[in-house]
Structure formats: C-alpha cells, structure tokens
Motif scaffolding. Structure first.
Motif, PDB file in Angstrom:
ATOM      1  N   THR A 192      44.861  48.593  38.034  1.00 31.17           N
ATOM      2  CA  THR A 192      45.422  47.303  38.406  1.00 31.17           C
ATOM      3  C   THR A 192      44.404  46.189  38.159  1.00 31.17           C
ATOM      4  OG1 THR A 192      46.781  48.342  40.125  1.00 31.17           O
ATOM      5  CG2 THR A 192      46.430  45.967  40.300  1.00 31.17           C
ATOM      6  N   LEU A 194      42.868  43.144  39.286  1.00 30.18           N
ATOM      7  CA  LEU A 194      42.752  42.448  40.564  1.00 30.18           C
ATOM      8  C   LEU A 194      42.204  41.037  40.408  1.00 30.18           C
ATOM      9  CD1 LEU A 194      41.354  45.394  42.716  1.00 30.18           C
ATOM     10  CD2 LEU A 194      43.709  44.569  42.584  1.00 30.18           C
ATOM     11  N   GLU A 214      49.552  44.448  37.878  1.00 34.15           N
ATOM     12  CA  GLU A 214      48.942  43.209  38.350  1.00 34.15           C
ATOM     13  C   GLU A 214      49.221  43.039  39.833  1.00 34.15           C
ATOM     14  OE1 GLU A 214      49.725  39.750  36.090  1.00 34.15           O
ATOM     15  OE2 GLU A 214      49.136  40.643  34.191  1.00 34.15           O
ATOM     16  N   ARG A 215      48.205  42.571  40.537  1.00 37.19           N
ATOM     17  CA  ARG A 215      48.356  42.327  41.967  1.00 37.19           C
ATOM     18  C   ARG A 215      49.336  41.188  42.192  1.00 37.19           C
ATOM     19  NH1 ARG A 215      46.202  38.353  45.065  1.00 37.19           N
ATOM     20  NH2 ARG A 215      46.093  38.762  47.321  1.00 37.19           N
ATOM     21  N   GLU A 219      50.362  40.055  48.167  1.00 30.51           N
ATOM     22  CA  GLU A 219      49.677  41.227  48.692  1.00 30.51           C
ATOM     23  C   GLU A 219      48.417  40.825  49.441  1.00 30.51           C
ATOM     24  OE1 GLU A 219      48.945  44.194  45.726  1.00 30.51           O
ATOM     25  OE2 GLU A 219      50.908  43.925  44.807  1.00 30.51           O
ATOM     26  N   SER A 222      42.453  42.420  48.371  1.00 33.99           N
ATOM     27  CA  SER A 222      41.892  43.736  48.112  1.00 33.99           C
ATOM     28  C   SER A 222      40.596  43.673  47.319  1.00 33.99           C
ATOM     29  CB  SER A 222      42.912  44.597  47.343  1.00 33.99           C
ATOM     30  OG  SER A 222      43.316  43.945  46.147  1.00 33.99           O
ATOM     31  N   GLN A 226      40.419  36.356  45.331  1.00 34.37           N
ATOM     32  CA  GLN A 226      41.877  36.352  45.400  1.00 34.37           C
ATOM     33  C   GLN A 226      42.435  35.292  46.339  1.00 34.37           C
ATOM     34  OE1 GLN A 226      42.812  40.445  46.418  1.00 34.37           O
ATOM     35  NE2 GLN A 226      42.674  41.093  44.292  1.00 34.37           N
TER      36      GLN A 226
END
Length: 315
Positions: A192, A194, A214-215, A219, A222, A226
C-alpha cells in the motif's frame, strides 16, 4: 526548553562524534538526509523520543520513521518478508520507507510507533546521515526537523530558524538533494502506498509486478505525513494558478513569470529539490497568499502535488 541557539556542527569527524554523543545522552540532533533534514533522537530512549514530540509540537498519535544503518539493522526491528527484501535491495539506501510489523523484541520506544503494531524504517542515502548512524551505532527516530505542520527544512538555516531553541545541535550538510520526504510503502498486507515521495508509485509497481493499494483519506493515520494540513507556510496557498492576483507571491514552474521558479525548464526532480526552500523564501516576504503554478501529476510530481495540497488545506 533548550538553551537559545543550537550547536552548528560540521559533518567532519569531530562534528559527527559530538552529534553521536548528544544522541547517546538523550539529546536532539538535526541532520540532513537526501530528502529533508530530520530531527533525530535515540529511538530506544523514551525520554529522547518524547522530546521530539515536544520540540515539534507534534501530536503523539503521529508515528515516527526510524533510520537505520543497513538492511540487517532493519531486520532486528521488524518482521521481514519477501517483498521487503525485493524493494529494499532495489532502493536502499534511498528515499523509501517501509512499514512492517514490529518485532516483539524490538527495543524501540513505544512512542515511536504511536501505539501501532507496525514500525516505519528506512536506510538513508545521504552520506552525513549514514556517517551519523555509524557513529551513533543504533536506530535513530527522525521526523522532519520543523514545527509540526509547517514547511519541511531542506537546509540547516531552515532548522535553526524554526527550531533553534528546541534542538541541541544541527549537523550542517548543505542542501538536501531530493527535497521531498521519502515514499512510504506499507508491507503488512497488500502493498500500500501510504505517502508518495522520491520513489514513484509506477516504479514500485513495476518492481513488485502488481498494483499498489492506496490509503483512503478517511482511514486512521498509519504512517507519518498523512495529516490533512501539513507542510504549510504562514501564508495561504492557492494551487493551479494560471494568472496572478495583486499582492500574491508567485511560485512558478516552467516558462512563466514569477517571483521564484521551481524549475524554469519544467524538470520535476529539480522542482522537488527546490520546493520547500522556495516556500520558505516566499513566506519570508510576508505575502498573505502564495500562488502556485500547475505541476504535472506524473512521476515525482505526484509527491510535489501531495505536499502542496496539504500546504493549501484548511488549518
């Protein structure tokens, strides 16, 4: 609060020895990687890691990247797998961070992971960073060396301006060559993306032989980088500007009239290397708005647009 003004160290034997001693004593040392300057602390020392969060004003739910000297050092901290071996052999040392399950016996502070069962690790390529890791002899937790949410530093002067009274020392290794933070690849399930960065999504997909997940923005956090609002100057940021409003500071790309140009020739790698320094320079003019030319959303342009969109986000 640290005494006013950090020690400014040369990246020679004496400076590296002094920086390593500060880290062993639980202090904070800013140092250059190929991406941005990192705010380093002993990743195994709870108090030292807590000092990173305090110095940056960083929320404690936002995990940190741990920098290690080589792949073997990474394997002592995380549960390795075939895909990690493949991408690490291709891109380490370099601007790629891997997020993998944390080993039960890993000695890193729980503050580093923000309570998550995973750890972000990378082997930096910049010679000064590698020399510091060798001199220190252990894992170094290091987010970008700036106040949380503000423009990342790509020169020692940026660090001193933003964190001069909150860091013990700055290793001055000159400007960073890549200029945007590392790509972060999650390898604790389906690979993924991130965070986009210097290693492109297309390059990783070609190596792995499959598409990356893809994040989703909704969400939980993580990995670093982000937060919706991040990398932000004091000025507001207007994206995809094809004309200029009176009083705006103009950040250009390609053959356009502007105040500062990321790359007059339209080279995306040059633009990435210049991005944060350009934002620092324009913010210092006192303009209320920085208007940014459109940046092609291909290759490292994806990472540039990611940083700009977060800089422009509501705060």
């Amino acid at each position: 609060m640290k005494p006013k003004g950090a020690e400014r160290l040369r990246p020679d034997a004496a400076g590296l020895s002094r920086a390593a001693a500060i880290l062993r004593g639980g202090g904070l040392v800013a140092f250059p990687t190929e991406t941005v300057y990192g705010l380093g602390a002993d990743a195994c020392n709870d108090d030292a890691v807590a000092a990173i969060f305090d110095a940056k004003g960083r929320p404690n739910f936002n995990p940190l990247i741990v920098h290690v000297a080589d792949m073997e050092a990474a394997k002592t901290l995380v549960l390795w797998n075939v895909e990690a071996e493949l991408v690490a052999r291709a891109f380490w040392p370099g601007p790629l961070t891997l997020v993998l399950p944390l080993r039960d016996d890993a000695p890193v502070s729980s503050l580093v992971t923000a309570g998550l069962p995973t750890l972000a690790v990378r082997v930096p390529a910049a010679p000064v960073a590698r020399d510091l890791l060798a001199a220190f002899g252990g894992p170094v937790a290091a987010p970008s060396a700036n106040r949380s949410g503000q423009i990342s530093p790509t020169r020692a002067a940026h660090v001193i301006e933003g964190l001069g009274d909150r860091v013990d020392a700055v290793l001055d290794g000159g400007p960073c060559s890549v200029g945007v933070e590392s790509t972060i690849l999650g390898l604790y399930g389906h690979p993924t993306l991130l965070r986009p960065g210097g290693v492109t999504e297309e390059t990783l997909e070609k190596l792995l032989g499959r598409r990356l997940a893809e994040r989703h923005p909704s969400e939980a956090i993580s990995a670093p980088g982000q937060l919706r609002s991040h990398y932000a100057p004091q000025a507001s940021v207007r994206l995809n500007a094809t004309d200029w409003e009176p009083g705006e500071a103009r950040l250009g790309f390609g053959d356009v009239p502007c105040d500062v140009n990321l790359s007059p020739s339209g080279d995306l790698e040059e633009a990435a290397a210049n991005l944060f320094d350009a934002l620092h320079r324009l913010d210092a003019t006192g303009a209320e708005v920085i208007a940014v030319s459109p940046i092609p959303h291909v290759g490292v342009g994806v990472a540039i647009n990611d940083r700009l969109s977060r800089a422009a986000a509501e705060r």
